[in-house]
Scaffold this active site. Structure first.
Site, mmCIF file in Angstrom:
data_model
loop_
_atom_site.group_PDB
_atom_site.id
_atom_site.type_symbol
_atom_site.label_atom_id
_atom_site.label_comp_id
_atom_site.label_asym_id
_atom_site.label_seq_id
_atom_site.Cartn_x
_atom_site.Cartn_y
_atom_site.Cartn_z
ATOM 1 N N GLY A 79 0.783 -1.239 0.000
ATOM 2 C CA GLY A 79 0.000 0.000 0.000
ATOM 3 C C GLY A 79 0.813 1.287 0.000
ATOM 4 N N GLY A 81 2.465 2.781 2.349
ATOM 5 C CA GLY A 81 3.774 2.705 3.012
ATOM 6 C C GLY A 81 4.850 2.200 2.060
ATOM 7 N N TYR A 230 -12.705 3.106 14.114
ATOM 8 C CA TYR A 230 -11.698 3.591 13.146
ATOM 9 C C TYR A 230 -11.610 5.115 13.180
ATOM 10 C CZ TYR A 230 -9.108 4.399 8.816
ATOM 11 O OH TYR A 230 -8.168 4.817 7.898
HETATM 12 N N1 LIG Z 1 -6.304 3.468 1.699
HETATM 13 C C1 LIG Z 1 -7.023 4.526 1.984
HETATM 14 O O1 LIG Z 1 -7.969 4.881 1.263
HETATM 15 C C2 LIG Z 1 -6.715 5.345 3.203
HETATM 16 C C3 LIG Z 1 -7.490 6.482 3.454
HETATM 17 C C4 LIG Z 1 -7.214 7.233 4.577
HETATM 18 C C5 LIG Z 1 -6.180 6.878 5.417
HETATM 19 N N2 LIG Z 1 -5.458 5.753 5.146
HETATM 20 C C6 LIG Z 1 -4.381 5.412 6.086
HETATM 21 O O2 LIG Z 1 -3.207 5.132 5.364
HETATM 22 C C7 LIG Z 1 -2.386 4.247 6.112
HETATM 23 C C8 LIG Z 1 -1.832 3.160 5.203
HETATM 24 O O3 LIG Z 1 -2.924 2.374 4.780
HETATM 25 P P1 LIG Z 1 -2.968 1.602 3.380
HETATM 26 O O4 LIG Z 1 -4.144 2.143 2.660
HETATM 27 O O5 LIG Z 1 -1.666 1.569 2.715
HETATM 28 O O6 LIG Z 1 -3.408 0.161 3.903
HETATM 29 P P2 LIG Z 1 -2.724 -1.273 3.732
HETATM 30 O O7 LIG Z 1 -2.396 -1.521 2.316
HETATM 31 O O8 LIG Z 1 -3.670 -2.210 4.407
HETATM 32 O O9 LIG Z 1 -1.383 -1.133 4.572
HETATM 33 C C9 LIG Z 1 -1.442 -1.076 5.965
HETATM 34 C C10 LIG Z 1 -0.098 -1.472 6.506
HETATM 35 O O10 LIG Z 1 -0.183 -1.431 7.929
HETATM 36 C C11 LIG Z 1 0.318 -2.656 8.417
HETATM 37 N N3 LIG Z 1 -0.238 -3.032 9.709
HETATM 38 C C12 LIG Z 1 -1.494 -3.337 10.027
HETATM 39 N N4 LIG Z 1 -1.578 -3.693 11.308
HETATM 40 C C13 LIG Z 1 -0.322 -3.622 11.811
HETATM 41 C C14 LIG Z 1 0.248 -3.888 13.064
HETATM 42 N N5 LIG Z 1 -0.470 -4.352 14.082
HETATM 43 N N6 LIG Z 1 1.575 -3.703 13.226
HETATM 44 C C15 LIG Z 1 2.345 -3.267 12.205
HETATM 45 N N7 LIG Z 1 1.871 -3.016 10.996
HETATM 46 C C16 LIG Z 1 0.535 -3.197 10.805
HETATM 47 C C17 LIG Z 1 -0.067 -3.666 7.371
HETATM 48 O O11 LIG Z 1 0.679 -4.852 7.539
HETATM 49 P P3 LIG Z 1 0.092 -6.264 7.013
HETATM 50 O O12 LIG Z 1 0.207 -6.237 5.536
HETATM 51 O O13 LIG Z 1 0.964 -7.262 7.677
HETATM 52 O O14 LIG Z 1 -1.335 -6.315 7.491
HETATM 53 C C18 LIG Z 1 0.281 -2.894 6.125
HETATM 54 O O15 LIG Z 1 1.644 -2.968 5.877
HETATM 55 C C19 LIG Z 1 -3.254 3.750 7.261
HETATM 56 O O16 LIG Z 1 -2.880 4.405 8.438
HETATM 57 C C20 LIG Z 1 -4.648 4.136 6.863
HETATM 58 O O17 LIG Z 1 -5.475 4.369 7.980
HETATM 59 C C21 LIG Z 1 -5.679 4.991 4.053
#
Ligand SMILES: NC(=O)c1ccc[n+]([C@@H]2O[C@H](COP(=O)([O-])OP(=O)(O)OC[C@H]3O[C@@H](n4cnc5c(N)ncnc54)[C@H](OP(=O)(O)O)[C@@H]3O)[C@@H](O)[C@H]2O)c1
Length: 402
Positions: A79, A81, A230
């Site tokens: 994602g 990150g 959330y």
């Molecule tokens: N995508 C959106 O539309 C959106 C919108 C607003 C805000 N955000 C924010 O953006 C950030 C990144 O999200 P993303 O969209 O890239 O989601 P993602 O693809 O699900 O990535 C989330 C990352 O966080 C890791 N993670 C989850 N639980 C964890 C834990 N207990 N310890 C360590 N790492 C953990 C996941 O690891 P695993 O792969 O091992 O689960 C994954 O690497 C988040 O904070 C999210 O709230 C996203």
């Protein structure tokens, strides 16, 4: 009727010229329609392209490099990150990839090293749902590095069924807020040593629906997975940013938070709709959601832009600063949440009369001996960390006990 009583027949006279003219007209007519259709198609395509550009948002284009700068990014095996790490690696950073699944982290690390030729990428275990894991991560990091230039609190979990972290806290509040709260606090001394340095907190516009539920912070009485837990955790990210910015005034460490946009990632993994809704959403998201690369741009600007050297305590989206709604600026709640979080993660309270809030020796309230950044102390800590978890415990106990 004719006089003879027989019907008259009208004879069509074949006129080749008229026929040719009619054909030509018809032919031209088809072309006119085709041209019109193509023009309409082009207009629709242009509008859709512009809309897509708007959805993708601005790109951080300044070419500044950060060779050798020490960076930690949480949750970067996929994602937003992962894309953030990819870009920072291209710009020469030394990156600690803090992920909970070492295998997935390794796959991402190898892919990014291949694509960027940056060999300074390290795979480190960090489960933000376990305070012990956070402490172990920090202890190992401190044994390896005496400075930290950039911390990106990116990891997150969204709308999962109600589960608890290893420490018994509600999962979304525990991972999104408490894990990062402890991580950041334990790393403040390294960030101060590297000043000017930065902290980036990836929050969400979902904070708009959030409230800090002082009576039921862990959603024990009522659990609403998105609009309750959330959004609360993402509002907590913002209040944490605001409070920390105040505590860090004058230290050269800035902290800002952001909303990455609606991004096509694995974040919706807990979405439990019918199959057809899931498939429909997937198809729609191809157009309506940002790509992970586009979603990483605001984090990248906050991390990299030399123009934001002095910006702190602010909220950004689409690479621009946005005002916060009143409950995102509520310092009374921010203070309460900070104190509550300290208790929940086992940190000592900030000193009331110290404007920076923390022990100036090390920025985290840790005893100076533990967090000393001298080469000898670092070497001792490295040796201790290599010796195993007992050494890790020493650092932790000292931090919490001071
Ligand atoms: N995508 C959106 O539309 C959106 C919108 C607003 C805000 N955000 C924010 O953006 C950030 C990144 O999200 P993303 O969209 O890239 O989601 P993602 O693809 O699900 O990535 C989330 C990352 O966080 C890791 N993670 C989850 N639980 C964890 C834990 N207990 N310890 C360590 N790492 C953990 C996941 O690891 P695993 O792969 O091992 O689960 C994954 O690497 C988040 O904070 C999210 O709230 C996203």
């Amino acid at each position: 009727m004719s006089e003879a009583g027989t019907p008259t027949t009208t004879r069509t006279v074949y006129d080749p010229t008229a026929e040719a003219a009619e054909k030509a007209l018809c032919f031209r007519g088809i072309w006119a329609w085709l041209v019109l259709l193509v023009l309409i198609g082009l207009c629709i395509a242009l509008v859709m392209w512009l809309l897509r550009k708007i959805i993708l948002g601005p790109v951080y284009r300044k070419p500044n490099r950060i060779d050798g700068k020490v960076v930690i990014v949480t949750g970067c095996n996929t994602g937003i990150g992962k894309e953030t790490v990819l870009e920072l690696a291209r710009r020469g950073a030394k990156i600690y990839m803090a992920c909970r699944d070492p295998a997935r982290c390794e796959a991402a690390r190898i892919e990014i090293m291949d694509r960027t030729q940056n060999q300074q990428l390290f795979n480190r275990s960090l489960d933000l749902g376990s305070l012990q894991s956070v402490r172990n991560f920090v202890a190992r990091f401190k044994a390896e590095e005496t400075r930290l230039d950039l911390l990106i609190n990116n990891a997150g979990v969204m709308a999962c069924p109600r589960t608890l972290t290893a420490d018994g806290y509600e999962q979304q509040f525990g991972v999104n807020h408490l894990g990062h709260f402890l991580l950041t606090n334990l790393l403040l001394d390294r960030l101060k040593q590297a000043a000017p340095s930065r902290i980036v907190v990836v929050s969400s516009a979902a904070y708009l629906f959030g409230r800090i539920n002082r009576e039921d912070l862990m959603s024990e009485r009522k659990y609403s997975k998105f609009f309750g837990a959330y959004t609360q955790s993402k509002l907590a990210n913002i209040l944490f940013t605001r409070k920390l910015a105040l505590l860090l005034q004058g230290t050269g460490v800035t902290v800002n938070c952001c909303h990455p946009g609606l991004v096509r990632t694995e974040l919706n993994r807990h979405f439990s709709g019918a199959n057809w809704t899931r498939n429909m959403l997937k198809v729609m998201s191809l157009y309506l959601f940002k790509t992970p690369r586009a979603g990483a741009q605001t984090s990248l600007r906050l991390a990299l832009d030399p123009g934001l050297e002095c910006s702190t305590g602010n909220y950004y989206a689409d690479c621009m600063r946005f005002p916060l709604v009143p409950w995102g600026r509520d310092m009374d709640t921010a203070d309460w949440l900070w104190r509550e979080s300290e208790q929940l993660v086992g940190l000592p309270p900030i000193e009331p009369n110290n404007p920076n809030g923390h022990n100036p020796q090390n920025g985290t309230g840790a005893r100076p001996a533990v967090a000393a950044a001298s080469p000898a102390a670092a070497a001792a800590a490295a040796a201790a960390a290599a010796a195993g978890d007992a050494a890790v415990e020493t650092v932790v106990v000292d931090r919490a006990a001071s």
